[in-house]
Design an enzyme around this catalytic site. Structure first.
Site, PDB file in Angstrom:
ATOM      1  N   GLY A 100      89.344 116.351  32.604  1.00  0.00           N
ATOM      2  CA  GLY A 100      89.951 115.516  33.635  1.00  0.00           C
ATOM      3  C   GLY A 100      90.835 116.321  34.561  1.00  0.00           C
ATOM      4  CE1 TYR A 145      99.404 112.496  41.166  1.00  0.00           C
ATOM      5  CE2 TYR A 145      97.642 111.115  40.307  1.00  0.00           C
ATOM      6  CZ  TYR A 145      98.472 111.486  41.340  1.00  0.00           C
ATOM      7  OH  TYR A 145      98.372 110.850  42.542  1.00  0.00           O
ATOM      8  CG  ASN A 156      87.610 115.804  37.583  1.00  0.00           C
ATOM      9  OD1 ASN A 156      88.180 115.028  36.819  1.00  0.00           O
ATOM     10  ND2 ASN A 156      87.565 115.611  38.888  1.00  0.00           N
ATOM     11  CB  VAL A 169      84.013 113.957  29.091  1.00  0.00           C
ATOM     12  CG1 VAL A 169      84.213 113.930  27.587  1.00  0.00           C
ATOM     13  CG2 VAL A 169      84.594 115.222  29.706  1.00  0.00           C
ATOM     14  CD  GLU A 208     102.577 101.363  45.360  1.00  0.00           C
ATOM     15  OE1 GLU A 208     101.624 101.879  44.751  1.00  0.00           O
ATOM     16  OE2 GLU A 208     103.540 102.030  45.800  1.00  0.00           O
ATOM     17  CG  ASP A 256      97.536 106.788  33.187  1.00  0.00           C
ATOM     18  OD1 ASP A 256      98.713 107.202  33.281  1.00  0.00           O
ATOM     19  OD2 ASP A 256      96.970 106.134  34.080  1.00  0.00           O
ATOM     20  CB  ALA A 293     101.454 109.981  39.170  1.00  0.00           C
TER      21      ALA A 293
HETATM   22  P1  FAD Z   1      94.098 110.300  36.607  1.00  0.00           P
HETATM   23  O1  FAD Z   1      94.973 110.752  37.686  1.00  0.00           O
HETATM   24  O2  FAD Z   1      93.507 108.937  36.696  1.00  0.00           O
HETATM   25  O3  FAD Z   1      92.921 111.370  36.452  1.00  0.00           O
HETATM   26  C1  FAD Z   1      91.908 111.272  35.512  1.00  0.00           C
HETATM   27  C2  FAD Z   1      90.817 112.254  35.921  1.00  0.00           C
HETATM   28  O4  FAD Z   1      89.807 112.266  34.905  1.00  0.00           O
HETATM   29  C3  FAD Z   1      90.104 111.873  37.226  1.00  0.00           C
HETATM   30  O5  FAD Z   1      89.942 113.016  38.011  1.00  0.00           O
HETATM   31  C4  FAD Z   1      88.751 111.330  36.758  1.00  0.00           C
HETATM   32  O6  FAD Z   1      87.718 111.541  37.702  1.00  0.00           O
HETATM   33  C5  FAD Z   1      88.531 112.164  35.503  1.00  0.00           C
HETATM   34  N1  FAD Z   1      87.645 111.521  34.528  1.00  0.00           N
HETATM   35  C6  FAD Z   1      87.734 110.263  34.024  1.00  0.00           C
HETATM   36  N2  FAD Z   1      86.766 110.055  33.124  1.00  0.00           N
HETATM   37  C7  FAD Z   1      86.041 111.198  33.054  1.00  0.00           C
HETATM   38  C8  FAD Z   1      84.918 111.611  32.308  1.00  0.00           C
HETATM   39  N3  FAD Z   1      84.324 110.780  31.419  1.00  0.00           N
HETATM   40  N4  FAD Z   1      84.440 112.859  32.488  1.00  0.00           N
HETATM   41  C9  FAD Z   1      85.037 113.718  33.369  1.00  0.00           C
HETATM   42  N5  FAD Z   1      86.103 113.382  34.110  1.00  0.00           N
HETATM   43  C10 FAD Z   1      86.600 112.138  33.954  1.00  0.00           C
HETATM   44  N6  FAD Z   1     102.400 106.552  39.313  1.00  0.00           N
HETATM   45  C11 FAD Z   1     103.556 107.070  39.798  1.00  0.00           C
HETATM   46  O7  FAD Z   1     104.261 107.801  39.070  1.00  0.00           O
HETATM   47  N7  FAD Z   1     103.968 106.818  41.078  1.00  0.00           N
HETATM   48  C12 FAD Z   1     103.246 106.054  41.926  1.00  0.00           C
HETATM   49  O8  FAD Z   1     103.643 105.865  43.071  1.00  0.00           O
HETATM   50  C13 FAD Z   1     102.024 105.491  41.444  1.00  0.00           C
HETATM   51  N8  FAD Z   1     101.264 104.751  42.286  1.00  0.00           N
HETATM   52  C14 FAD Z   1     100.056 104.269  41.828  1.00  0.00           C
HETATM   53  C15 FAD Z   1      99.278 103.526  42.720  1.00  0.00           C
HETATM   54  C16 FAD Z   1      98.055 103.009  42.304  1.00  0.00           C
HETATM   55  C17 FAD Z   1      97.240 102.224  43.280  1.00  0.00           C
HETATM   56  C18 FAD Z   1      97.610 103.255  40.967  1.00  0.00           C
HETATM   57  C19 FAD Z   1      96.281 102.720  40.519  1.00  0.00           C
HETATM   58  C20 FAD Z   1      98.378 103.981  40.086  1.00  0.00           C
HETATM   59  C21 FAD Z   1      99.612 104.497  40.501  1.00  0.00           C
HETATM   60  N9  FAD Z   1     100.436 105.249  39.639  1.00  0.00           N
HETATM   61  C22 FAD Z   1     101.617 105.772  40.099  1.00  0.00           C
HETATM   62  C23 FAD Z   1      99.987 105.561  38.266  1.00  0.00           C
HETATM   63  C24 FAD Z   1      99.320 106.949  38.257  1.00  0.00           C
HETATM   64  O9  FAD Z   1      98.346 107.015  39.264  1.00  0.00           O
HETATM   65  C25 FAD Z   1      98.697 107.294  36.903  1.00  0.00           C
HETATM   66  O10 FAD Z   1      99.667 107.154  35.891  1.00  0.00           O
HETATM   67  C26 FAD Z   1      98.156 108.720  36.947  1.00  0.00           C
HETATM   68  O11 FAD Z   1      97.081 108.796  37.844  1.00  0.00           O
HETATM   69  C27 FAD Z   1      97.731 109.206  35.566  1.00  0.00           C
HETATM   70  O12 FAD Z   1      97.285 110.514  35.658  1.00  0.00           O
HETATM   71  P2  FAD Z   1      96.150 111.059  34.687  1.00  0.00           P
HETATM   72  O13 FAD Z   1      96.076 112.535  34.905  1.00  0.00           O
HETATM   73  O14 FAD Z   1      96.350 110.561  33.312  1.00  0.00           O
HETATM   74  O15 FAD Z   1      94.815 110.357  35.183  1.00  0.00           O
HETATM   75  P1  NAD Z   2     101.358  96.964  34.983  1.00  0.00           P
HETATM   76  O1  NAD Z   2     101.051  96.838  33.547  1.00  0.00           O
HETATM   77  O2  NAD Z   2     102.562  97.690  35.401  1.00  0.00           O
HETATM   78  O3  NAD Z   2     101.426  95.507  35.653  1.00  0.00           O
HETATM   79  C1  NAD Z   2     100.427  94.560  35.400  1.00  0.00           C
HETATM   80  C2  NAD Z   2     100.941  93.163  35.710  1.00  0.00           C
HETATM   81  O4  NAD Z   2      99.875  92.238  35.471  1.00  0.00           O
HETATM   82  C3  NAD Z   2     102.107  92.751  34.815  1.00  0.00           C
HETATM   83  O5  NAD Z   2     103.145  92.265  35.617  1.00  0.00           O
HETATM   84  C4  NAD Z   2     101.496  91.691  33.914  1.00  0.00           C
HETATM   85  O6  NAD Z   2     102.428  90.694  33.518  1.00  0.00           O
HETATM   86  C5  NAD Z   2     100.392  91.098  34.790  1.00  0.00           C
HETATM   87  N1  NAD Z   2      99.331  90.429  34.025  1.00  0.00           N
HETATM   88  C6  NAD Z   2      98.837  90.771  32.810  1.00  0.00           C
HETATM   89  N2  NAD Z   2      97.892  89.881  32.433  1.00  0.00           N
HETATM   90  C7  NAD Z   2      97.767  88.990  33.433  1.00  0.00           C
HETATM   91  C8  NAD Z   2      96.948  87.848  33.618  1.00  0.00           C
HETATM   92  N3  NAD Z   2      96.074  87.448  32.708  1.00  0.00           N
HETATM   93  N4  NAD Z   2      97.069  87.149  34.778  1.00  0.00           N
HETATM   94  C9  NAD Z   2      97.959  87.543  35.736  1.00  0.00           C
HETATM   95  N5  NAD Z   2      98.763  88.609  35.596  1.00  0.00           N
HETATM   96  C10 NAD Z   2      98.666  89.335  34.461  1.00  0.00           C
HETATM   97  O7  NAD Z   2     100.042  97.598  35.631  1.00  0.00           O
HETATM   98  P2  NAD Z   2      99.784  98.306  37.038  1.00  0.00           P
HETATM   99  O8  NAD Z   2     100.526  97.632  38.129  1.00  0.00           O
HETATM  100  O9  NAD Z   2      98.304  98.432  37.165  1.00  0.00           O
HETATM  101  O10 NAD Z   2     100.400  99.741  36.846  1.00  0.00           O
HETATM  102  C11 NAD Z   2      99.859 100.648  35.882  1.00  0.00           C
HETATM  103  C12 NAD Z   2     100.817 101.799  35.696  1.00  0.00           C
HETATM  104  O11 NAD Z   2     100.893 102.552  36.907  1.00  0.00           O
HETATM  105  C13 NAD Z   2     102.239 101.338  35.396  1.00  0.00           C
HETATM  106  O12 NAD Z   2     102.822 102.230  34.499  1.00  0.00           O
HETATM  107  C14 NAD Z   2     102.934 101.428  36.737  1.00  0.00           C
HETATM  108  O13 NAD Z   2     104.324 101.681  36.612  1.00  0.00           O
HETATM  109  C15 NAD Z   2     102.217 102.596  37.382  1.00  0.00           C
HETATM  110  N6  NAD Z   2     102.249 102.432  38.842  1.00  0.00           N
HETATM  111  C16 NAD Z   2     103.349 102.902  39.494  1.00  0.00           C
HETATM  112  C17 NAD Z   2     103.446 102.722  40.861  1.00  0.00           C
HETATM  113  C18 NAD Z   2     104.654 103.242  41.581  1.00  0.00           C
HETATM  114  O14 NAD Z   2     105.522 103.840  40.940  1.00  0.00           O
HETATM  115  N7  NAD Z   2     104.746 103.081  42.885  1.00  0.00           N
HETATM  116  C19 NAD Z   2     102.414 102.093  41.561  1.00  0.00           C
HETATM  117  C20 NAD Z   2     101.302 101.613  40.862  1.00  0.00           C
HETATM  118  C21 NAD Z   2     101.244 101.779  39.489  1.00  0.00           C
END
Ligand code: FAD
Ligand code: NAD
Length: 396
Positions: A10, A13, A37, A81, A170, A297, A313
């Site tokens: 992967g 981050y 990846n 993978v 967001e 994650d 992240a």
């Molecule tokens: P990822 O960044 O998801 O990377 C996983 C990698 O593994 C990817 O490149 C994928 O292609 C690869 N992969 C997956 N499965 C396979 C496989 N089978 N074979 C090969 N490669 C594979 N967190 C913050 O701290 N601040 C934020 O502002 C924030 N904003 C977010 C906004 C959104 C819309 C979302 C969805 C999440 C946000 N998060 C934020 C959460 C954050 O993005 C995740 O916690 C973070 O991406 C986790 O990093 P990771 O390295 O575990 O996985």
């Molecule tokens: P989350 O788990 O933080 O929030 C999910 C929300 O869905 C919760 O409020 C929960 O009560 C609700 N929910 C659960 N079951 C439900 C149902 N059946 N019907 C309606 N609502 C339901 O998940 P996320 O927002 O996807 O975030 C995932 C991770 O990524 C978290 O750790 C979050 O902090 C992080 N993240 C961070 C940022 C940022 O820092 N800007 C942005 C996006 C995500």
């Protein structure tokens, strides 16, 4: 033992930062580093709500791995993978290729948590990869064009966001910016478009600061988002969602943003997990596996009160950096350091120029929060790709 083989799964981050740290710390002949990846790019997951809503092109959130990996030090394998065999110390890819390792780093990210709710896997979208968000963007546009041909179908203009966590909030911020544009483009009366953000808990953003939550809700309500709080979604069908109140919302677009679990490959490999995440020790090791490390994650870590840290992240980056250093230390026979997260705060966007944040005891609102988020994005881009990448990607 010959040159130790470090296999990193992967390039998110966690995995990418481990790789970059190893690339920096180790000399050419000290280890054979392989990064696997699915794609030949890293994506900025924290931006994916923008291309999902269509407020930024998907390409903007892609970073070519070619530009940031040193090919002399890291073998990059573009592959998916399929399975991890920890007993044999091998990983199988979906093309049948088998990769051996001495040290394994699992950074495969997350999957949407559906809590077993019927119909979600089949009928809902989720914001999880570049390909997934392209699909969401195109689908939203398609709904507008379909409505123009069948103007009595209000379900085409009804959008449901499941979950008012940070992802849901967001995304609503971006959708709120994008929909007026689509209304203009397709000549649709904006009054006809409905966006519901549905949250199970008694508040949006459970656990976050109440004043900041209220600010976020006010901003999003002004953009036309309708919140339904304390009303869990209990079923998703091809025609919409059913709430536990018995209410049905007819919609052809359900975006599930109600939480994540660790990549299922980890559980299938036999590691002990909670919601798909491995409870790692202080060196980010999987229990019972001296040479298997988990970041991002897929890893579960706890604070001093024994509460799990949310998967972010921010933590994934810090884990990757520490693990990269630790692996270099292990290979040189030095002692590894314990992983201690240093939380810098939370920053979330609410669409163009708007945001909320909490940094220490300081609360940030509106454009200040949005600017701080940009600064934090800039720091990350600089970290992985230097000034060139930061200047190329950052949107001012
Ligand atoms: P990822 O960044 O998801 O990377 C996983 C990698 O593994 C990817 O490149 C994928 O292609 C690869 N992969 C997956 N499965 C396979 C496989 N089978 N074979 C090969 N490669 C594979 N967190 C913050 O701290 N601040 C934020 O502002 C924030 N904003 C977010 C906004 C959104 C819309 C979302 C969805 C999440 C946000 N998060 C934020 C959460 C954050 O993005 C995740 O916690 C973070 O991406 C986790 O990093 P990771 O390295 O575990 O996985
Ligand atoms: P989350 O788990 O933080 O929030 C999910 C929300 O869905 C919760 O409020 C929960 O009560 C609700 N929910 C659960 N079951 C439900 C149902 N059946 N019907 C309606 N609502 C339901 O998940 P996320 O927002 O996807 O975030 C995932 C991770 O990524 C978290 O750790 C979050 O902090 C992080 N993240 C961070 C940022 C940022 O820092 N800007 C942005 C996006 C995500």
């Amino acid at each position: 033992m010959g040159t130790p083989k470090i296999l990193i799964l992967g390039a998110g981050y966690g995995g990418l930062l481990t790789t970059l740290q190893l690339q920096k710390k180790l000399n050419y002949n000290e280890a054979e580093i392989t990064l696997v990846n699915k794609h030949n790019y890293h994506y900025i997951t924290t931006w994916l709500h923008e291309p999902a809503a269509g407020t930024a092109p998907a390409d903007h959130a892609r970073v070519s791995l070619d530009g940031i990996l040193n090919k002399d030090k890291v073998n990059f394998v573009k592959g998916t993978v399929q399975a991890i065999q920890s007993e044999e110390q091998t990983v199988t890819l979906d093309n049948g290729e088998v990769l051996p390792y001495d040290y394994l780093v699992i950074g495969l990210g997350s999957e949407p948590e559906t809590f077993g709710i019927e119909g979600l896997k089949e009928h809902a979208f989720s914001i999880r990869s570049i390909n997934a968000v392209r699909n969401i963007r195109e689908h939203i546009e398609y709904m507008f064009s379909k409505f123009k041909n069948e103007p009595d179908r209000m379900d085409y203009l009804t959008f449901v966001v499941g979950g008012a966590g940070f992802t849901g909030i967001e995304f609503c911020g971006e959708l709120g910016d994008r929909l007026p544009e689509l209304c203009r483009e397709f000549d649709v009366d904006p009054e006809l478009v409905k966006v519901y953000c549905i949250e199970a808990a008694p508040t949006a953003l459970p656990g976050f600061d109440p004043e900041l939550i209220q600010y976020a809700i006010n901003v999003l309500e002004r953009k036309g988002i309708v919140f339904k709080i304390g009303t869990p979604i209990k079923q998703c069908t091809p025609d919409g969602v059913l709430l536990n109140t018995g209410e049905e919302i007819k919609s052809k677009t359900v975006i599930w943003a109600a939480g994540v679990r660790g990549n299922s490959i980890v559980e299938k490999a036999g590691f002990e997990v909670m919601r798909g995440r491995v409870k790692v020790d202080e060196y980010l090791r999987a229990p019972g596996h001296e040479n298997v490390f988990v970041v991002g994650d897929c890893a579960l870590i706890f604070n001093e009160e024994g509460r799990p840290y949310p998967p972010t992240a921010q933590i994934a980056v810090q884990e990757g950096e520490t693990l990269g250093e630790n692996l270099a230390a292990l290979i040189r026979g030095d002692l590894p350091q314990k992983f201690i997260p240093h939380l810098q705060g939370t920053l979330a966007s609410l669409g163009k120029g708007e945001g909320i944040g909490q940094v220490g005891s300081k609360k940030l609102f509106g454009s200040t929060a949005a600017m701080m988020k940009k600064a934090s994005d800039l720091r990350y881009l600089y970290k992985i790709g230097g000034v060139g990448l930061a200047l190329k990607k950052v949107k001012l």
